[in-house]
Motif scaffolding. Structure first.
Motif, PDB file in Angstrom:
ATOM      1  N   THR A 178       0.853  -1.187   0.000  1.00 33.35           N
ATOM      2  CA  THR A 178       0.000   0.000   0.000  1.00 33.35           C
ATOM      3  C   THR A 178       0.889   1.238   0.000  1.00 33.35           C
ATOM      4  O   THR A 178       1.936   1.254   0.652  1.00 33.35           O
ATOM      5  CB  THR A 178      -0.909   0.008   1.247  1.00 33.35           C
ATOM      6  OG1 THR A 178      -1.716  -1.174   1.240  1.00 33.35           O
ATOM      7  CG2 THR A 178      -1.818   1.223   1.244  1.00 33.35           C
TER       8      THR A 178
ATOM      9  N   CYS B 195      -0.138   3.877 -10.982  1.00 30.38           N
ATOM     10  CA  CYS B 195      -1.345   3.053 -10.867  1.00 30.38           C
ATOM     11  C   CYS B 195      -2.458   3.848 -10.195  1.00 30.38           C
ATOM     12  O   CYS B 195      -2.222   4.540  -9.200  1.00 30.38           O
ATOM     13  CB  CYS B 195      -1.032   1.791 -10.051  1.00 30.38           C
ATOM     14  SG  CYS B 195      -2.462   0.748  -9.747  1.00 30.38           S
TER      15      CYS B 195
ATOM     16  N   SER C  98      -4.783   2.818  -8.394  1.00 25.85           N
ATOM     17  CA  SER C  98      -5.069   2.261  -7.080  1.00 25.85           C
ATOM     18  C   SER C  98      -3.985   2.670  -6.093  1.00 25.85           C
ATOM     19  O   SER C  98      -2.909   3.123  -6.476  1.00 25.85           O
ATOM     20  CB  SER C  98      -5.149   0.730  -7.169  1.00 25.85           C
ATOM     21  OG  SER C  98      -5.272   0.152  -5.883  1.00 25.85           O
ATOM     22  N   THR C  99      -4.267   2.535  -4.801  1.00 22.41           N
ATOM     23  CA  THR C  99      -3.270   2.820  -3.769  1.00 22.41           C
ATOM     24  C   THR C  99      -2.721   1.547  -3.150  1.00 22.41           C
ATOM     25  O   THR C  99      -2.041   1.592  -2.139  1.00 22.41           O
ATOM     26  CB  THR C  99      -3.874   3.695  -2.660  1.00 22.41           C
ATOM     27  OG1 THR C  99      -5.007   3.027  -2.089  1.00 22.41           O
ATOM     28  CG2 THR C  99      -4.302   5.044  -3.207  1.00 22.41           C
ATOM     29  N   SER C 100      -3.021   0.415  -3.768  1.00 26.13           N
ATOM     30  CA  SER C 100      -2.535  -0.863  -3.273  1.00 26.13           C
ATOM     31  C   SER C 100      -2.366  -1.818  -4.450  1.00 26.13           C
ATOM     32  O   SER C 100      -3.202  -1.836  -5.366  1.00 26.13           O
ATOM     33  CB  SER C 100      -3.522  -1.444  -2.255  1.00 26.13           C
ATOM     34  OG  SER C 100      -3.069  -2.694  -1.766  1.00 26.13           O
TER      35      SER C 100
END
Length: 492
Positions: free
Chosen positions: A48, A76, A78-80
């Protein structure tokens, strides 16, 4: 759409990892880089970001040399990400041993006039640690600047023909005062010294003092500019050193030539502009240099300079969401240092979701930590909107805690030796009513010295008791209200 989702599932995303070494460590950077890569890939199934990594202290190579490891950012959305979809970009760095900027002077004029033309700082510098993360903008300004640098490095390494594809390595940031333009330039230089450390072992930031380059000797300013950039060229000649040149308030050097030619500006200003443009044209062929500039008066800048800038970025006053995050970062720092009592201050996306669900009362005798966090975030969001309505700059926002303490918290009288709850209740009452002039506080002996009880409480708070966040919110709200009244008086 399904096909796009499938591609994202299978995509490999770069993730930047910054590894800061302890002072005086002499371990080879590639040894640390390999050890960090092995540790992360073997210890994490998912990463993350942004986050500070833990657990590496059990690794003998890392524990003896490393001070901190941070997973920073990735393109990306996303954060994960699962570790299988990550291409680790590990950047190992160490603070420069010399944090004192070196002053550059030019001699000019018939009497050998000494002009303090610039300062040079070795990077990465400890005094700018955390500056990049502290700068909060409403858009992707920071990532856009980094991507631009990566593109110029890629094109330079590929030996792209300058006659076909051109770039000038010049960035211009403009906008109202206090919006973080100069800080962003310094933070960018610091970040590049870390991100490009594998290619350039050394980095320097040269800040040009624009105002000092106008000599009192007629026709000397152009020579001073040429002399200064000769020094810049000497720095750039070392191909293992990346040099960032910061020209703050660039309009001082690039006043429009149209005014000079029309006779409304001194002819010396025309020579300065021509000298600067000539030197920039020479620097563009160097791979290891970046010129960043700032301006509060974009219309005063010569159009030829603007045309040379690859990126012309407007830095506006922060919107409500950015104001919230700036104030939140201030509160988190005060909590971390024990000035404010521990409390959860949710990030902006949670605050926005709480707006229509949180109870507005902040004086309940019994309240859960989650509900308290909701109430704090809603109140902070309301304060952020008031700050935005007043057009407060980032510089003004970060002064709020100091002014709040100075005006409404620091002079409050609180009886000593009370429990946290008792102290908090008194502080809350001070936050909800205007402070009155305190009567002289009784004194007592503290370590053999006469101290006022009020002073003892301040020291106790700094030692870890802290003041409730509601008190700080109330104090900052009053500072903003008073500021609005003062601005109206000033504008009359």
């Amino acid at each position: 759409m399904d096909g796009e989702d499938d591609r994202n599932i299978d995509a490999i995303w770069p993730l930047h990892i910054e590894v800061r070494l302890k002072p005086d460590v002499v371990t080879r950077f590639d040894t640390i880089r390999n050890a960090a890569n092995t540790y992360i890939t073997s210890s994490y199934s998912t990463l993350t970001f942004p986050t500070t990594l833990e657990g590496w202290q059990d690794n003998s190579v890392l524990s003896s040399s490393v001070d901190r490891i941070i997973a920073c950012e990735s393109p990306c959305p996303s954060t994960s990400l699962p570790i299988e979809q990550i291409a680790l970009q590990i950047h190992v760095y160490q603070y420069s041993e010399n944090d004192t900027p070196e002053e550059y002077s030019n001699a000019g004029g018939a009497e050998g006039e000494e002009v303090m033309a610039a300062t040079v700082c070795e990077l990465p510098s400890k005094m700018w640690d955390g500056l990049w993360d502290s700068l909060i903008f409403s858009d992707d300004t920071k990532s856009r600047l980094l991507d631009y640098i990566y593109a110029t490095v890629l094109f330079s390494d590929a030996d792209v023909d300058f006659n076909i594809v051109t770039w000038n390595r010049v960035v211009l940031l403009h906008g109202p005062p206090g919006t973080g333009k100069t800080s962003l330039c310094r933070a960018l230089a610091q970040k590049l010294s870390i991100r490009l450390s594998h290619k350039y072992p050394h980095s320097r930031l040269l800040e040009i003092n624009s105002h000092s380059l106008f000599s009192r000797w007629f026709s000397e300013s152009g020579k001073l500019v040429q002399g200064l950039f000769s020094s810049v060229m000497d720095l750039v000649e070392d191909e293992e050193t990346f040099v960032t040149v910061l020209i703050d308030e660039v309009e001082s050097l690039t006043a429009a030539r149209a005014g000079a030619m029309a006779g409304t500006e001194p002819s010396d200003a025309l020579r300065v502009v021509n000298a600067l443009l000539t030197q920039l044209d020479k620097l563009r062929y160097k791979k290891n240099v970046l010129v960043v500039s700032t301006s509060n008066l974009a219309k005063a800048i010569d159009t030829a300079f603007v045309d040379r800038a690859d990126i012309v970025q407007y830095i506006d006053l922060p919107p409500r969401e950015a104001v919230y995050e700036i104030l939140r970062s201030c509160l988190l720092e005060l909590i971390n240092k024990g000035v404010v009592a521990p409390v959860d201050v949710p990030p902006i996306h949670q605050a926005l979701s709480y707006v229509n669900t949180s109870n507005s009362s902040l004086n309940q005798s019994t309240i859960s930590p989650r509900e308290r966090a909701r109430q704090v975030s809603v109140r902070l969001l309301t304060l952020a909107q008031k700050c935005r309505d007043q057009g407060m700059s980032g510089r003004s926002l970060r002064r709020l805690p100091v002014l709040a303490h100075a005006r409404y918290i620091g002079l409050s009288y609180v009886p000593p030796a009370k429990s946290r709850a008792a102290s908090s209740s008194v502080s809350e009452s001070m936050a909800t009513s205007p402070p009155t002039t305190p009567s002289p506080a009784p004194t007592q002996r503290v370590n053999g010295t006469s101290k006022s009880r009020g002073a003892q409480i301040v020291l106790t708070g700094m030692a870890g008791l802290g003041t409730r966040v509601e008190v700080w919110l109330g104090a900052m709200e009053k500072v903003v209200e008073n500021r609005e009244a003062e601005v109206k008086r000033f504008e009359k």
